[in-house]
Motif scaffolding. Structure first.
Motif, short mmCIF file in Angstrom:
data_model
loop_
_atom_site.label_atom_id
_atom_site.label_comp_id
_atom_site.label_asym_id
_atom_site.label_seq_id
_atom_site.Cartn_x
_atom_site.Cartn_y
_atom_site.Cartn_z
N TYR A 195 0.88 -0.95 0.11
CA TYR A 195 0.00 -0.01 0.10
C TYR A 195 0.91 1.38 -0.03
N LEU A 196 0.66 2.36 -1.00
CA LEU A 196 1.52 3.23 -1.08
C LEU A 196 0.89 4.46 -0.18
N SER A 197 1.22 4.57 0.86
CA SER A 197 0.58 5.29 2.06
C SER A 197 0.76 6.81 1.83
N ASN A 198 2.15 6.90 1.21
CA ASN A 198 2.60 8.41 1.18
C ASN A 198 2.62 9.14 -0.44
N GLY A 226 2.46 28.49 -10.51
CA GLY A 226 2.94 27.86 -9.46
C GLY A 226 2.85 26.46 -9.50
N GLY A 227 1.76 25.85 -9.94
CA GLY A 227 1.54 24.64 -9.82
C GLY A 227 1.74 23.74 -11.24
N ASP A 228 3.02 24.51 -12.02
CA ASP A 228 3.26 23.78 -13.24
C ASP A 228 3.41 22.40 -13.06
N PHE A 229 2.95 21.44 -14.02
CA PHE A 229 2.99 19.93 -13.89
C PHE A 229 3.93 19.39 -14.89
N THR A 230 4.56 20.37 -15.78
CA THR A 230 5.42 19.49 -16.77
C THR A 230 6.45 18.64 -16.35
N ALA A 231 7.02 19.20 -15.26
CA ALA A 231 8.44 18.38 -14.82
C ALA A 231 7.79 16.95 -14.28
N GLU A 232 6.52 16.90 -13.89
CA GLU A 232 5.83 15.62 -13.32
C GLU A 232 5.56 14.79 -14.69
N ARG A 319 2.13 9.03 -7.47
CA ARG A 319 3.21 9.52 -7.26
C ARG A 319 3.56 9.50 -5.77
N THR A 320 4.82 8.88 -5.68
CA THR A 320 5.26 8.60 -4.10
C THR A 320 6.27 9.49 -3.98
N PRO A 321 6.87 9.86 -2.80
CA PRO A 321 8.08 10.71 -2.58
C PRO A 321 9.32 10.51 -3.50
#
Ligand SMILES: Nc1ncnc2c1ncn2[C@@H]1O[C@H](COP(=O)(O)OP(=O)(O)O)[C@@H](O)[C@H]1O
Ligand SMILES: O=P(O)(O)O[C@H]1O[C@H](CO)[C@@H](O[C@H]2O[C@H](CO)[C@@H](O)[C@H](O)[C@H]2O)[C@H](O)[C@H]1O
Length: 443
Positions: A195-198, A226-232, A319-321
């Motif tokens: 379970y990916l809790s984080n 601010g919340g640009d998502f392109t790197a993700e 997305r995990t840490p």
């Protein structure tokens, strides 16, 4: 007696696929005691001449605590019978069963070799039960119980165990599974994974970014949001290419000849035909879509095929840490198992995710009084994230050549056709999202 109670109860369950149609007959095909107070049932439900099978964990208590009243199926001879997925005092037994490879009358609980299962965490049913029921144990495991049973090994189990055996990244580690024989075939009843809790769902993260962009004054560019998502998106592209590489290494691969590529285009056309018959809104786009399919028929090169995800979208990645993790390698729900396991071009997954960027961009326009004003922003968000995903895919070693453009476009349109039908059936107010895919675009 129990069968009568089940007829009344099953029709109200979210995961029951035959809602709205009368049940002609219900039989209990298997009834196995797992431990005192916990039974495992396989139920066959007949409706309009066809049969579907479902599984149920049946709890038995003489005193039913208030917290389980909502799960009551009925009472026979002073024994309360209830849906035991909601009872952590009983579901712990599944962990124990998998940890110790228990077998009960043909029901086999197994753990992945080398995996150690701690049987102590208590379970909670995860959110809205849709077609399956997921139990989260502490913050350690998630166990998905397939409600409607289809004979065969579930592709998710097959894929994650094969990838885990190769120490692949970007998957949730498998711990165990439950299986039985159905029609003489090994059939997966449940899968238990890390379970990916984080972690956060890709869809939720993408929507946060879109919301930020919509809130900006019109003169601020998306790059400065601010919340640009392109790197993700780029990182997700890279992770996707790596998963594709692992799938190609773990399972057979092939090349399909141009005449077989034509057969693939015929498959796209058949899906389009069925979709138009069901959703008349599609009619005006048929020639655009057929033109795109025709370009595939003109291809003269071989197309590499392999195992793929098959229903790839932002809701299937977390997305995990550390990085992105890909979930649910089950293919498109509702398709026959053989089709869901068939080799295909990895472009199909790429196309699925590209469509999902469009969905994320446009979803907040549905019913929005500022939709016309925000539409260019939506297009900008989708274009930038689609491009970033493709860049990341190439960086991760994913190959998309110039000659693949026609196939990628056809996969995208075919996914959009599937989505139009999905939305017409499930979320009619969202239908404009996939319909917008048939307009010209830049990436
Ligand atoms: N390994 C996991 N760790 C954390 N959450 C998970 C995990 N697997 C699934 N989930 C959550 O459950 C949701 C549904 O999971 P999924 O496997 O896609 O089920 P379904 O097939 O019913 O759609 C996911 O969007 C995610 O939020
Ligand atoms: O996750 P599932 O395997 O149940 O997939 C089905 O449902 C999805 C919706 O939950 C659907 O996905 C479509 O909507 C998503 C947003 O909710 C979007 O991100 C996807 O791109 C879009 O296809 C999926 O198609 C369907 O098979």
């Amino acid at each position: 007696m129990l069968d009568e109670l089940l007829v009344a109860w099953i029709g109200r369950q979210r995961w029951f696929g035959g809602k709205g149609r009368p049940i002609d007959e219900l039989s209990i095909d298997a009834d196995v005691e797992l431990t005192p107070g916990l039974r495992h049932l396989i139920i066959a439900v007949w409706q309009e001449g066809s049969r579907e099978r479902y599984q149920l964990l049946l709890g038995e208590r003489t005193d039913l605590p208030d917290r389980l009243k909502h799960a009551l199926i009925g009472t026979i001879d002073d024994v309360h019978l209830y849906d035991a997925v909601h009872d952590p005092d009983r579901t712990g037994w599944l962990l124990d069963g998998m940890a110790h490879d228990e077998t009960r009358s043909g029901l086999r609980m197994r753990h992945v070799p080398g995996a150690e299962i701690d049987a102590s965490p208590r379970s909670l049913v995860l959110g809205a039960e849709q077609s399956n029921t997921s139990l989260v144990y502490g913050d350690a495991y998630i166990c998905k119980l397939f409600r409607r049973l289809i004979p065969g090994v579930n592709p998710e189990l097959e894929v994650v165990t094969a990838l885990a055996a190769r120490n692949a990244h970007h998957i949730a580690q498998p711990y165990g599974w439950i299986e039985t024989d159905l029609d003489g075939t090994d059939t997966t009843l449940a899968i238990m994974q890390e379970y990916l809790s984080n972690a956060n769902d890709g869809w939720d993260l993408a929507l946060t970014s879109v919301r930020d962009l919509y809130a900006l004054p019109p003169d601020v560019s998306a790059t400065d949001a601010g919340g640009d998502f392109t790197a993700e998106s780029e990182r997700l592209g890279t992770a996707t290419a790596q998963v594709h590489r692992e799938l190609a290494a773990a399972f057979p691969t092939g090349l399909i000849e141009p005449h077989e590529v034509k057969r693939m285009a015929e498959g796209f056309r058949r899906r389009l035909g069925r979709a138009v018959a069901e959703v008349p809104e599609l009619r005006e786009y048929v020639s655009t879509v057929e033109d795109a399919y025709h370009q595939v028929e003109l291809l003269t090169h071989e197309v590499p095929v392999q195992r793929v995800h098959g229903d790839y979208h932002l809701g299937q990645v977390m997305r995990t840490p550390m990085d992105w993790v890909v979930l649910d390698f089950e293919g498109e729900p509702g398709q026959p198992l053989a089709e869901r396991k068939a080799l295909s071009s990895p472009l199909r997954d790429v196309a699925g995710m590209l469509r999902s960027f469009d969905y994320a961009a446009r979803h907040l326009l549905v019913g929005n009084s500022r939709a016309d004003e925000l539409e260019p922003r939506a297009q900008e968000w989708a274009d930038r994230n689609r491009a970033a995903f493709l860049d990341g895919y190439a960086e991760g070693g994913g190959v998309i050549t110039r000659a693949d453009a026609a196939l990628l476009r056809a996969f995208e349109l075919s996914k959009a056709v599937y989505e139009v039908v999905y939305e017409a059936r499930n979320r009619p107010s969202w239908i404009g999202i996939p319909l917008s895919a048939f307009r010209p675009r830049t990436v």
